[in-house]
Design a protein around this motif. Sequence first.
Motif, PDB file in Angstrom:
ATOM      1  N   SER A  43       1.619   3.459   0.092  1.00 31.06           N
ATOM      2  CA  SER A  43       0.896   3.710  -0.095  1.00 31.06           C
ATOM      3  C   SER A  43      -0.010   3.445   1.188  1.00 31.06           C
ATOM      4  O   SER A  43      -0.557   2.166   1.677  1.00 31.06           O
ATOM      5  N   ILE A  44      -0.724   3.905   1.986  1.00 34.81           N
ATOM      6  CA  ILE A  44      -2.421   3.248   3.195  1.00 34.81           C
ATOM      7  C   ILE A  44      -3.388   4.489   2.472  1.00 34.81           C
ATOM      8  O   ILE A  44      -3.280   5.514   2.073  1.00 34.81           O
ATOM      9  N   TYR A  45      -4.383   4.045   2.871  1.00 30.08           N
ATOM     10  CA  TYR A  45      -5.234   4.188   2.136  1.00 30.08           C
ATOM     11  C   TYR A  45      -6.529   3.855   3.180  1.00 30.08           C
ATOM     12  O   TYR A  45      -6.789   2.331   2.944  1.00 30.08           O
ATOM     13  N   VAL A  46      -8.090   4.829   3.681  1.00 29.15           N
ATOM     14  CA  VAL A  46      -8.740   4.070   4.563  1.00 29.15           C
ATOM     15  C   VAL A  46      -9.916   4.705   3.747  1.00 29.15           C
ATOM     16  O   VAL A  46      -9.533   6.037   4.031  1.00 29.15           O
ATOM     17  N   LEU A  47     -11.012   4.505   4.209  1.00 29.73           N
ATOM     18  CA  LEU A  47     -11.958   4.783   3.742  1.00 29.73           C
ATOM     19  C   LEU A  47     -12.374   6.245   4.726  1.00 29.73           C
ATOM     20  O   LEU A  47     -12.839   6.034   5.748  1.00 29.73           O
ATOM     21  N   GLY A  52      -9.601   7.190  11.604  1.00 27.90           N
ATOM     22  CA  GLY A  52     -10.416   7.319  13.243  1.00 27.90           C
ATOM     23  C   GLY A  52     -10.673   6.351  13.836  1.00 27.90           C
ATOM     24  O   GLY A  52     -10.680   6.514  15.606  1.00 27.90           O
ATOM     25  N   LEU A  53     -10.958   5.383  13.593  1.00 30.02           N
ATOM     26  CA  LEU A  53     -10.791   4.338  14.599  1.00 30.02           C
ATOM     27  C   LEU A  53      -9.944   2.613  14.124  1.00 30.02           C
ATOM     28  O   LEU A  53      -9.837   1.776  15.139  1.00 30.02           O
ATOM     29  N   GLY A  54      -8.333   3.433  13.751  1.00 25.83           N
ATOM     30  CA  GLY A  54      -6.994   3.045  14.881  1.00 25.83           C
ATOM     31  C   GLY A  54      -6.822   2.109  13.521  1.00 25.83           C
ATOM     32  O   GLY A  54      -5.879   0.998  13.311  1.00 25.83           O
ATOM     33  N   ILE A  55      -7.548   1.697  12.374  1.00 25.35           N
ATOM     34  CA  ILE A  55      -7.086   1.014  11.257  1.00 25.35           C
ATOM     35  C   ILE A  55      -5.919   0.965  10.391  1.00 25.35           C
ATOM     36  O   ILE A  55      -5.290   0.055   9.949  1.00 25.35           O
ATOM     37  N   GLY A  56      -5.868   1.919  10.113  1.00 25.13           N
ATOM     38  CA  GLY A  56      -4.911   2.739   9.616  1.00 25.13           C
ATOM     39  C   GLY A  56      -3.407   3.071  10.557  1.00 25.13           C
ATOM     40  O   GLY A  56      -2.255   2.229   9.919  1.00 25.13           O
ATOM     41  N   ARG A  57      -3.889   2.648  11.724  1.00 24.32           N
ATOM     42  CA  ARG A  57      -2.850   2.337  12.715  1.00 24.32           C
ATOM     43  C   ARG A  57      -2.113   0.932  12.654  1.00 24.32           C
ATOM     44  O   ARG A  57      -0.876   0.527  12.535  1.00 24.32           O
ATOM     45  N   GLN A  58      -3.139  -0.176  12.267  1.00 19.12           N
ATOM     46  CA  GLN A  58      -2.781  -1.284  12.567  1.00 19.12           C
ATOM     47  C   GLN A  58      -2.288  -2.339  10.933  1.00 19.12           C
ATOM     48  O   GLN A  58      -1.474  -3.228  10.562  1.00 19.12           O
ATOM     49  N   LEU A  59      -2.689  -1.542   9.769  1.00 25.45           N
ATOM     50  CA  LEU A  59      -1.863  -1.430   8.668  1.00 25.45           C
ATOM     51  C   LEU A  59      -0.316  -0.855   8.394  1.00 25.45           C
ATOM     52  O   LEU A  59       0.095  -1.821   7.794  1.00 25.45           O
TER      53      LEU A  59
END
Length: 126
Positions: A43-47, A52-59
């Motif tokens: 899983s990947i989850y971002v609040l 849209g800030l690139g956090i999912g990409r970094q994770l």
Amino acid sequence: MRNLSKDDNYVFVAENNLGEVIGFADGGKRETNTVENSGDLTSIYVLEQYQGLGIGRQLLRILFLQFEKLSINRVFVEVLEGNKSRYFYEAFGAEWIQTEKVKIAGSELNLLVYEWKGIGSVLNHT
């Protein structure tokens, strides 16, 4: 939650400036491993307010770097057909390989199975 507590699973978290967890990614060795050197992005989850800030990409990147250390070169992810996160996976090169039927709360739903056949392209893209 079962996936987060598995001993051979890796969990990475993203925090905001206040030290609050705003997202996470987890994965590890593929449980139903019929493919050599394969892993699962569980899983990947971002609040929502941080999407849209690139956090999912970094994770995604940090998880795939862990896969690289484990000599995992093929990664699978499963997502319900109606879940828009599938477009995130597609944007980073995951290819749809099959659809399975699952029953959740008495409803039959389509579970899409995606695969990255090599992790290098993801690491180069992130």
